[in-house]
Design an enzyme around this catalytic site. Structure first.
Site, mmCIF file in Angstrom:
data_model
loop_
_atom_site.group_PDB
_atom_site.id
_atom_site.type_symbol
_atom_site.label_atom_id
_atom_site.label_comp_id
_atom_site.label_asym_id
_atom_site.label_seq_id
_atom_site.Cartn_x
_atom_site.Cartn_y
_atom_site.Cartn_z
ATOM 1 N N ASP A 66 -38.434 35.223 14.266
ATOM 2 C CA ASP A 66 -38.181 36.915 13.607
ATOM 3 C C ASP A 66 -36.719 37.625 14.722
ATOM 4 O O ASP A 66 -37.056 37.643 15.704
ATOM 5 C CB ASP A 66 -39.382 37.625 13.703
ATOM 6 C CG ASP A 66 -39.488 38.849 13.260
ATOM 7 O OD1 ASP A 66 -38.691 39.475 11.938
ATOM 8 O OD2 ASP A 66 -39.666 39.709 13.989
ATOM 9 N N THR B 186 -33.389 41.427 9.213
ATOM 10 C CA THR B 186 -32.995 42.321 10.600
ATOM 11 C C THR B 186 -32.079 40.731 11.197
ATOM 12 O O THR B 186 -31.341 41.285 11.388
ATOM 13 C CB THR B 186 -34.496 42.590 11.499
ATOM 14 O OG1 THR B 186 -35.363 41.274 11.410
ATOM 15 C CG2 THR B 186 -35.102 43.017 11.301
ATOM 16 N N THR B 187 -32.562 39.722 10.878
ATOM 17 C CA THR B 187 -31.358 39.388 11.186
ATOM 18 C C THR B 187 -30.100 39.322 10.783
ATOM 19 O O THR B 187 -28.779 38.873 10.994
ATOM 20 C CB THR B 187 -31.582 37.827 10.997
ATOM 21 O OG1 THR B 187 -32.956 36.957 11.924
ATOM 22 C CG2 THR B 187 -30.513 36.765 11.973
ATOM 23 N N ASP C 194 -44.262 41.178 7.685
ATOM 24 C CA ASP C 194 -42.515 41.010 7.347
ATOM 25 C C ASP C 194 -43.154 41.363 5.582
ATOM 26 O O ASP C 194 -42.339 41.517 4.837
ATOM 27 C CB ASP C 194 -41.567 39.885 7.790
ATOM 28 C CG ASP C 194 -40.621 40.352 8.832
ATOM 29 O OD1 ASP C 194 -40.806 41.458 9.661
ATOM 30 O OD2 ASP C 194 -40.123 39.213 9.457
#
Length: 591
Positions: A63, A96-97, A448
């Site tokens: 994550d 987010t990545t 998520d």
């Protein structure tokens, strides 16, 4: 040895100054270093990272927000990307990545443009133009209304989110779990909530059309129904009402959802207490008292002196202390409470009274769990029994209500299950797994997915995933750049190329030929955008199949994500890149 002369650094202050291209190169290098850490974890076949802290605790995750949050980043420009991932996690919960990778690629290409003689102000202006055009195109062409597609797209979005996580092999099971959990906490939205959804739909700021037309047909699953007056009722889905409990043991497939119930990690304080209480024959609910105070024998305050002439009075003092405790417990019992939960301790004397009354009592409960339970059951957490007059009383309105409470053995310990909560709605997901590391990663993956389902229900819109949106935007912005007659044309072309970093990274992480796959993907999207044939309209949903290494219709394949996630990630990444590119001077002060 003499101290350095402050004037030698170009400043008449005690510090060092870096300026121009040196600062920009340093900032971009730091940002790329951060992005390279998380780049290999992108996609359904991304790899995990092992983080070991200074005392040897291990964290295994892929994550992006968790990885960056655990790093102690010192470089100020790199910290911008860490904050960027944190913001994306708060606003959307997923992506987010991706947002960090896009921001770093925009920085790298912006820095190359500066080296080629393009002024940073021109680059910033071009990035803003490209962002506005990209968001407008997503809203016009890529967005699909959830209400027209049915409930399975919620499951597909949850499956897409968790496909790259540790529970990727059991996506069918956990995606259904996530969708059921979010829908179980549905509440009517207030006017402020609706205004928030509309703000998200319009992209928060910066023009453009509404994200999607509101459906006119009733659709409870898509976040709203049409009322008699024609006004659409909107709903909200508070994730704080979903309690995730982790228990070691058994298979991850034996995780379960307690719909409308709540599980708390606590057990009976004494064996003599009942293991199960339920509603009475006349339909009266089980009442729960939730306390944030000690239930212990009353003791005289520190520093209080009592002069006793008769030794018999000592026994009277002790008896009175016991009577005060008994009266306090009696006030709780008289309100009809059949379950008592407290965050503090319960001594043997109080336990005796609860056992005699047939009440379930649990001590040392987590305060946050108790607050959630109070919201779920319609009660309040009581911190003191003192009233305004200095007397002690227990208000029956503070009690929560439910259908039944049962102590259940889970793994190596016991938990209290509360069924049929009478408050604002609550659900508990009990996760089972082999060890602590697996449970923690399952928790992050499920969080998520819950966020993705919530955003999709509240905004009613989705876009295809698997690099489809980025490839479509890249082709569109290339064409859009040709219509610009100013210096920003070159910047917009670089922005278009930068977006391809997502499909390229996905292909590389899947051990596929990234150059060939991305070229084929761009070719398909160019054909769809330039063709006049209506049958080619569906080509805009084409994305990567990373298992087979081919191009496919990702909307039909169920690889989807909330439109708000894609729009916000583009906005956040562009703003972060602009923030860092604007910097041309860094002054480090010596304290």
């Amino acid at each position: 040895m003499s101290a350095p002369n402050p004037a030698s650094s170009g400043l008449f202050i005690n510090g060092q100054r870096e300026t121009g291209q040196d600062v920009r190169v340093g900032n971009v290098t730091a940002a790329l270093a951060v992005a390279n850490i998380v780049k290999t974890s992108l996609g359904p076949v991304g790899l995990d990272k092992m983080l070991v802290d200074d005392i040897g605790d291990v964290l295994i995750t892929n994550d992006g927000a968790t990885i960056l949050k655990s790093l102690e980043v010192e470089h100020p420009a790199a910290r911008v990307l860490v904050d960027l991932a944190k913001l994306q996690d708060q606003e959307v919960g997923d992506g987010t990545t991706s947002v960090v990778i896009i921001a770093s690629e925009l920085l790298r290409r912006g820095n190359d443009l500066v080296k080629n003689g393009i002024h940073p102000t021109t680059i910033i202006s071009g990035y803003r133009m490209a962002l506005k055009a990209a968001v407008s195109y997503i809203k016009k062409e890529m967005v699909v209304n959830v209400s027209e597609l049915g409930d399975e797209h919620l499951i597909n979005a949850a499956r897409t989110s968790m496909s790259s996580k540790i529970i990727g092999r059991e996506t069918d099971f956990f995606s259904r779990l996530a969708v059921d959990a979010v829908k179980s906490v549905k509440m009517n939205a207030t006017a402020a909530d609706v205004a928030g959804y509309d703000a998200m739909g319009s992209g928060g700021h910066g023009g453009g059309e509404r994200l999607a037309e509101e459906p006119t047909s009733a659709s409870a699953s898509a976040g709203g129904t049409t009322t008699g007056g024609g006004k659409k009722q909107r709903y909200k889905y508070p994730l704080s009402a979903i309690h995730i409990l982790k228990a070691h043991g058994k298979s991850s497939m034996e995780s379960n959802l307690i719909d409308g119930g709540f599980a708390i990690n606590a057990m009976r304080a004494a064996q003599g207490m009942p293991t199960f209480v339920e509603s009475s024959a006349d339909g009266a609910h089980v009442k729960i008292a939730m306390l944030d105070m000690n239930l212990q024998r009353h003791r005289m305050g520190m520093g209080v002196q009592v002069i006793v002439k008769d030794p018999a009075e000592i026994e009277n003092i002790k008896r009175r202390e016991m009577d005060i405790t008994k009266e306090r417990i009696r006030k709780i019992i008289d309100t009809g409470a059949r379950v008592v939960l407290t965050t503090k301790g319960v001594d043997d004397l109080c336990m005796k009274y609860f056992v005699e009354a047939g009440i379930i009592c649990a001590r040392r409960c987590n305060r946050e769990d108790l607050k959630r339970l109070a919201k779920a059951t319609g009660g309040r957490v009581v911190t003191t029994m003192a009233d305004m007059e200095g007397n002690e009383a227990f208000d029956a309105e503070c009690l929560g209500g439910c259908d039944s409470v049962r102590e259940v053995r889970i793994g190596d310990g016991e938990m209290l299950y509360v069924y049929g909560c009478k408050g604002h709605g609550a659900s508990t997901i009990v996760l089972r797994g082999a060890n602590e590391y697996m449970l923690d990663e399952m928790d992050r993956a499920l969080h998520d997915s819950l966020c993705v389902v919530k955003r999709m229900l509240e905004s009613n819109t989705l876009v295809p995933g698997g690099g489809a949106a980025e490839a479509a935007l890249s082709v569109y912005l290339d064409d859009y750049a040709d219509t610009i007659e100013t210096r920003e044309q070159m910047v917009i072309q670089e922005y278009a190329d930068a977006l391809l970093v997502i499909p390229k990274t996905l292909a590389v992480n899947a051990a596929k030929d990234a150059s060939e796959l991305v070229a084929r993907l761009r070719s398909v999207h160019a054909k769809g955008q330039h063709s006049q044939d209506p049958s080619d309209d569906g080509l805009k949903f084409m994305g990567l199949d990373l298992i087979e290494g081919t191009i496919r219709d990702n909307l039909a394949a169920g690889v989807v994500e909330p439109a708000i996630s894609k729009i916000k990630s583009l906005r956040f990444a562009t703003e972060a890149a602009i923030t860092i590119l604007r910097i041309d001077d860094r002054i480090s002060l010596n304290k």
